[in-house]
Design an enzyme around this catalytic site. Structure first.
Site, short mmCIF file in Angstrom:
data_model
loop_
_atom_site.label_atom_id
_atom_site.label_comp_id
_atom_site.label_asym_id
_atom_site.label_seq_id
_atom_site.Cartn_x
_atom_site.Cartn_y
_atom_site.Cartn_z
N SER A 115 -8.22 -11.62 -102.55
CA SER A 115 -9.07 -12.67 -102.00
C SER A 115 -9.34 -12.55 -100.51
O SER A 115 -10.31 -13.13 -100.04
CB SER A 115 -8.49 -14.04 -102.32
OG SER A 115 -7.10 -14.06 -102.16
N HIS A 143 -11.19 -13.55 -108.86
CA HIS A 143 -12.39 -13.18 -108.11
C HIS A 143 -13.30 -12.22 -108.84
O HIS A 143 -14.26 -11.71 -108.26
CB HIS A 143 -11.99 -12.59 -106.75
CG HIS A 143 -11.44 -13.65 -105.84
ND1 HIS A 143 -12.25 -14.59 -105.25
CD2 HIS A 143 -10.18 -13.94 -105.50
CE1 HIS A 143 -11.49 -15.41 -104.55
NE2 HIS A 143 -10.23 -15.05 -104.69
N LYS A 174 -14.16 -20.66 -109.82
CA LYS A 174 -14.87 -19.84 -108.83
C LYS A 174 -16.25 -19.45 -109.37
O LYS A 174 -17.12 -20.28 -109.37
CB LYS A 174 -13.97 -18.69 -108.41
CG LYS A 174 -12.82 -19.27 -107.57
CD LYS A 174 -11.95 -18.30 -106.87
CE LYS A 174 -11.00 -19.06 -105.96
NZ LYS A 174 -9.59 -18.78 -106.19
#
Ligand SMILES: *Cc1c(COP(=O)(O)O)cnc(C)c1O
Length: 335
Positions: A115, A143, A174
């Protein structure tokens, strides 16, 4: 959900997730953080060993600590270091007499894309090592789910190792724009977690509306429109890389760190961007190591060509202002 309140949207989401990740089963938690905590603590205990990448997310570190297992950290993405710890673990007898002769369980935990650096784990090599030493592998795809691999399936799928990773974790908060977290894996793993993951058993299920939102997001991600959005995301990423991370190999994430080093300089650089209407947060200690402060540039599919042109202008102005001909990114990268 074990008592009541396990509703159709939860089951539909879990079925869609398992199908999406091509695993036997999936389980949804109230957050990614809760997924890590519940899962690692259910799988290992104080006789066992967790081996974690140095740059692993806080949820993974906290979970490993709470589990009571012995925690060993390997240098970021360093396979030699990991292997030396695996060798040590393999030679280590268990201390408990009733487990005499049994080897401790060994769980390797890492992320697909990191990240704060935006770089990727060497998944194929990790799989090779965990097979060689009989360890389990857990990958946090926070991610990469929704943006990498065929139809956004993730980085494990992109590296063709999805079926060899015991525990695939991620967040629905996300790329998917909903909230909640998930674990995908074998039916046995999921049945075990349903009964043993304390953050699942003793915490309220995600509200049905957020499960339904995540399900809609999965459908979108796999649609043609989702594909188009991923294409434009990667175009934006390549275009930003051309001026702020030239030479960087194609990564697996939309996170581009611009290394500054000094904490105050990073804050001033962020302020400089802010004054020109560009929001790029400065990331400092303790989120990253001391002296490795950076700007964390994150591209999205909805950035326009004009946005990118503006970013480039301000980036070049910042370089001039910093008064050195070296781009900030050319300073040493963390090892
Ligand atoms: C954001 C994030 C999490 C936590 O997910 P939440 O759903 O926000 O709790 C876990 N791991 C990584 C790598 C993350 O970036």
């Amino acid at each position: 959900r074990l008592i009541c309140g396990s509703l159709a949207p939860h089951h539909e989401l879990e079925e869609a997730l398992a199908e999406f990740k091509k695993t036997q089963a999936a389980l949804v938690f109230s957050s990614g953080y809760a997924s890590a905590l519940g899962t690692i603590c259910a799988l290992v205990g104080k006789e066992d060993i967790v081996i974690l990448d140095k740059l692993g997310h806080a949820s993974l570190i906290d979970a490993a600590r709470l589990s009571g297992a012995k925690l060993r950290v390997f240098a970021h993405n360093d396979l030699d270091d990991l292997e030396s710890i695996l060798k040590w673990a393999a030679s280590k007898p268990t201390e408990h007499t009733w487990l005499a002769g049994k080897r401790p369980r060994v769980l390797i935990v890492t992320e697909s894309a990191f990240s704060m650096d935006g770089d990727c784990a060497p998944l194929r090599e990790l799989v090779g090592l965990k097979e060689k030493y009989g360890a389990w592998l857990m990958i946090d795809e926070a991610h990469t789910t929704g943006i990498c691999g065929t139809k956004g399936c993730g980085y494990a799928e992109e590296c063709s190792v999805g079926d060899q990773i015991e525990i695939q974790m991620g967040t629905l908060g996300k790329a998917l724009g909903a909230s909640g977290g998930y674990i995908c894996g074998s039916r046995v793993l999921i049945d075990y977690l349903i009964n043993r993951a304390r953050s699942f058993v003793f915490s309220t299920a995600p509200v049905p509306a957020s499960a339904a939102a995540a399900l809609a997001a999965f459908r979108f991600v796999q649609s043609t429109a989702g594909e188009e959005r991923r294409d434009s995301l990667w175009q934006r990423v390549e275009s930003a890389k051309s001026f702020c991370n030239p030479g960087e190999r194609r990564g697996c994430s939309a996170i581009l760190p611009i290394l500054i080093g000094d904490e105050n300089a990073a804050l001033q650089a962020a302020q400089f961007f802010r004054e020109q209407n560009i929001f790029i947060p400065a990331i400092r200690y303790p989120t990253v190591a001391k002296g490795q402060a950076r700007l964390r540039l994150t591209l999205t599919a909805s950035h326009t060509n004009d946005d990118l042109a503006q970013l480039r202008d301000v980036f070049l102005k910042l370089k001039l202002k910093l008064g050195n001909s070296d781009a900030p990114h050319e300073q040493a990268r963390p090892t």
